[in-house]
Design a protein around this motif. Structure first.
Motif, PDB file in Angstrom:
ATOM      1  N   ARG A   1       3.939  -0.285   2.626  1.00  0.00           N
ATOM      2  CA  ARG A   1       4.194   0.022   1.214  1.00  0.00           C
ATOM      3  C   ARG A   1       3.484  -0.991   0.306  1.00  0.00           C
ATOM      4  NH1 ARG A   1       7.776   3.157  -1.281  1.00  0.00           N
ATOM      5  NH2 ARG A   1       8.800   3.717   0.661  1.00  0.00           N
ATOM      6  N   ALA A   2       3.559  -2.278   0.689  1.00  0.00           N
ATOM      7  CA  ALA A   2       2.901  -3.328  -0.104  1.00  0.00           C
ATOM      8  C   ALA A   2       1.398  -3.064  -0.160  1.00  0.00           C
ATOM      9  CB  ALA A   2       3.185  -4.700   0.507  1.00  0.00           C
ATOM     10  N   ARG A   3       0.839  -2.691   0.994  1.00  0.00           N
ATOM     11  CA  ARG A   3      -0.601  -2.404   1.053  1.00  0.00           C
ATOM     12  C   ARG A   3      -0.934  -1.220   0.146  1.00  0.00           C
ATOM     13  NH1 ARG A   3      -4.072  -3.654   5.218  1.00  0.00           N
ATOM     14  NH2 ARG A   3      -3.580  -5.681   4.379  1.00  0.00           N
ATOM     15  N   ALA A   4      -0.127  -0.159   0.239  1.00  0.00           N
ATOM     16  CA  ALA A   4      -0.391   1.055  -0.539  1.00  0.00           C
ATOM     17  C   ALA A   4      -0.291   0.787  -2.041  1.00  0.00           C
ATOM     18  CB  ALA A   4       0.584   2.152  -0.135  1.00  0.00           C
ATOM     19  N   GLU A   5       0.599  -0.121  -2.412  1.00  0.00           N
ATOM     20  CA  GLU A   5       0.772  -0.421  -3.838  1.00  0.00           C
ATOM     21  C   GLU A   5      -0.211  -1.483  -4.318  1.00  0.00           C
ATOM     22  OE1 GLU A   5       4.790  -1.335  -4.990  1.00  0.00           O
ATOM     23  OE2 GLU A   5       5.620   0.371  -3.887  1.00  0.00           O
ATOM     24  N   GLY A   6      -1.017  -2.032  -3.419  1.00  0.00           N
ATOM     25  CA  GLY A   6      -1.993  -3.053  -3.799  1.00  0.00           C
ATOM     26  C   GLY A   6      -1.356  -4.389  -4.128  1.00  0.00           C
ATOM     27  N   ILE A   7      -0.180  -4.654  -3.578  1.00  0.00           N
ATOM     28  CA  ILE A   7       0.489  -5.936  -3.823  1.00  0.00           C
ATOM     29  C   ILE A   7      -0.134  -7.000  -2.928  1.00  0.00           C
ATOM     30  CG2 ILE A   7       2.690  -7.184  -3.583  1.00  0.00           C
ATOM     31  CD1 ILE A   7       4.083  -4.571  -4.375  1.00  0.00           C
ATOM     32  N   THR A   8      -0.604  -8.088  -3.515  1.00  0.00           N
ATOM     33  CA  THR A   8      -1.343  -9.093  -2.731  1.00  0.00           C
ATOM     34  C   THR A   8      -0.571 -10.401  -2.588  1.00  0.00           C
ATOM     35  OG1 THR A   8      -2.457  -9.764  -4.751  1.00  0.00           O
ATOM     36  CG2 THR A   8      -3.625  -8.194  -3.334  1.00  0.00           C
ATOM     37  N   ASN A   9       0.616 -10.475  -3.177  1.00  0.00           N
ATOM     38  CA  ASN A   9       1.365 -11.740  -3.092  1.00  0.00           C
ATOM     39  C   ASN A   9       2.578 -11.625  -2.166  1.00  0.00           C
ATOM     40  OD1 ASN A   9       2.714  -9.995  -4.881  1.00  0.00           O
ATOM     41  ND2 ASN A   9       3.763 -11.689  -5.882  1.00  0.00           N
TER      42      ASN A   9
END
Lengths: 102, 371
Positions: free
Chosen positions: B155-163
């Protein structure tokens, strides 16, 4: 409303529910757990009923027997509908209950 | 509630209990291990052991994820929590597990930003609302919890969350069971299989236990009637000379597991060559690390951790408790130096830990224990 907007709404409502349910959760971090459950892995599996759905993002708002609510990943049990009971572990629904014949 | 109340029915419980008593061979001692910490907890919460004949002994297995975390990993977590600009998140009980120089809770008191979460999804939410900080999730748990971590990373990857980062301590249940079965310390007559792990991996992977080691296993649910029924199925197998995997928890456990969960785990994780278990030592291919595809979200690659192996405190006998060799109260420090408020060993920390279950539910009736 956009999908993102819907999601935020779901999350907000979930956040509120989480706070509402906090009285039943450990009052201090690491303190005794009044639920008698293991808070380490958010307990064994808990049966929860789906009361809100965001199919686009595979998230559901689920309610426990005692009324506490939380956001739950439903990718592993999709498709589900409102009112289904799922077994939830650490924020993820692992099985739809009644799915497997006895 | 449906699926719960009917499995706590006292009348039915006494019927099954009487059936167990009628089935067991009075001249034989039965040593049955419940693998999962959730079962240990249920057994003492509901007093299931008091409903069993005295020659049926339940011993506790290595299935509490907190209990098996070695001290060195706690130290590594604390080192990460002290990194600059980091919010460190973990499940509640993990915060009290002692490292070689204090627990995460003490590190928090020293000023580290450590927050308790109930799911990896909560940790991701913290990352989303604190884009200027790095958020690390201390992931622990068996195959039951690993899909949650995997889905959150996806999910983090799909949302582009990098932190958002994960320090992965996920472990798998089969290698330690094999290690236990190879160990000369312990003769077991049967296993109560971990029901919720099986909702993910199914009952099939456990077939090697009856096949290679001649020990029957019944996958069990967590309500008192589930546990009684599973003991009944085990003593029946033993009485009839059968030895197989049975699925008592068929209302939730598909024999072949949940393929969607296995897929996400296969995408996000890979097996570590070896991992240290408290009390059991290094066991090969017994834990998960993030796969190459998710290497950029691996906290252990982003920061350097000490990775030092720390010996368990001498007084603590968690290792023997985890292997079912001794009962919690046989440990020298049980209930005196080691209590849930001030634990020395991990088994006293989590409510799924055998020592905490004994302590909390007043398991002091030692004459009941037949060894």
């Amino acid at each position: 409303m956009s999908d993102v907007g819907r999601t935020c709404e779901l999350e907000r409502s979930v956040g509120g529910a989480d706070r509402g349910g906090e009285g039943r959760r450990p009052e201090t971090e690491g303190g005794p757990n009044p639920l008698g459950h293991c808070i380490t892995c958010s307990d064994e599996g808990i049966p929860m009923r789906i009361v809100g759905l965001d199919e686009e993002r595979c998230l559901a708002l689920c309610e426990r027997e005692d009324g506490a609510r939380s956001t739950v990943e439903i990718l592993l049990v999709a498709p589900v509908v409102l009112g289904d009971t799922v077994l939830v572990h650490a924020g993820t629904a692992l099985r739809k209950m009644e799915e497997v014949a006895g | 509630m449906k699926y719960v109340d009917e499995y706590r029915d006292a009348e039915l419980g006494s019927v099954v209990s009487a059936e167990v008593a009628a089935t067991v061979d009075a001249n034989r001692h039965y040593k049955i291990m419940e693998v999962c910490g959730g079962h240990t907890h249920s057994i003492y919460k509901y007093g299931v052991d008091d409903l069993l004949p005295p020659n049926v002994e339940l011993v506790h297995g290595p299935g509490c994820p907190v209990c098996v975390i070695p001290m060195g990993r706690v130290d590594d977590g604390i080192a990460l929590a002290h990194q600059e600009n980091v919010i460190f998140t973990c499940f509640g009980d993990m915060m009290r597990v002692p490292g070689s120089d204090g627990s995460l809770l003490e590190a928090k008191a020293d000023g580290a930003d450590i927050r308790m979460v109930y799911s990896p999804l909560d940790a991701l939410r913290i990352a989303r609302s604190n884009p200027e900080r790095d958020v690390i999730f201390f992931a622990i748990g068996f195959e039951t919890t690993a899909p949650s971590t995997a889905l959150t990373l996806m999910r983090a990857r799909a949302e582009g969350i990098t932190n958002f980062f994960v320090m992965c301590n996920h472990v798998t249940i089969l290698p330690p069971l094999r290690a236990l079965l190879e160990s000369p310390d312990l003769r077991l007559d049967g296993f109560i299989g971990p029901g919720h792990v099986c909702t993910v991996v199914g009952a099939k992977p456990f077939e090697f236990i009856p096949r290679d080691y001649g020990t029957p296993l019944v996958v069990s649910g967590f309500e008192p009637l589930d546990l009684l029924q599973s003991v009944l199925q085990l003593v029946r197998q033993l009485g009839e000379g059968r030895c197989e995997v049975e699925n008592q928890y068929s209302r939730l456990v598909p024999y072949d597991g949940n393929p969607a969960a296995m897929r996400v785990m296969a995408e996000v994780f890979e097996l570590r060559p070896h991992f240290e278990w408290r009390g059991l030592g290094f066991i090969s291919q017994s834990a998960l690390a993030l796969s190459e595809a998710y290497a950029d979200m691996d906290a252990e690659r982003r920061w350097t951790v000490p990775g030092v192996r720390v010996a368990d405190p001498k007084a603590c006998q968690c290792g023997e408790v985890l292997k079912g060799v001794i009962k919690p109260f046989e440990c020298k420090v049980f209930g005196t130096a080691c209590t849930p408020e001030r634990p020395i060993g991990t088994c006293m920390v989590s409510s799924e830990g055998a020592c905490a279950a004994y302590y909390n539910y007043g398991r002091f009736a030692r004459e009941r224990e037949v060894v």
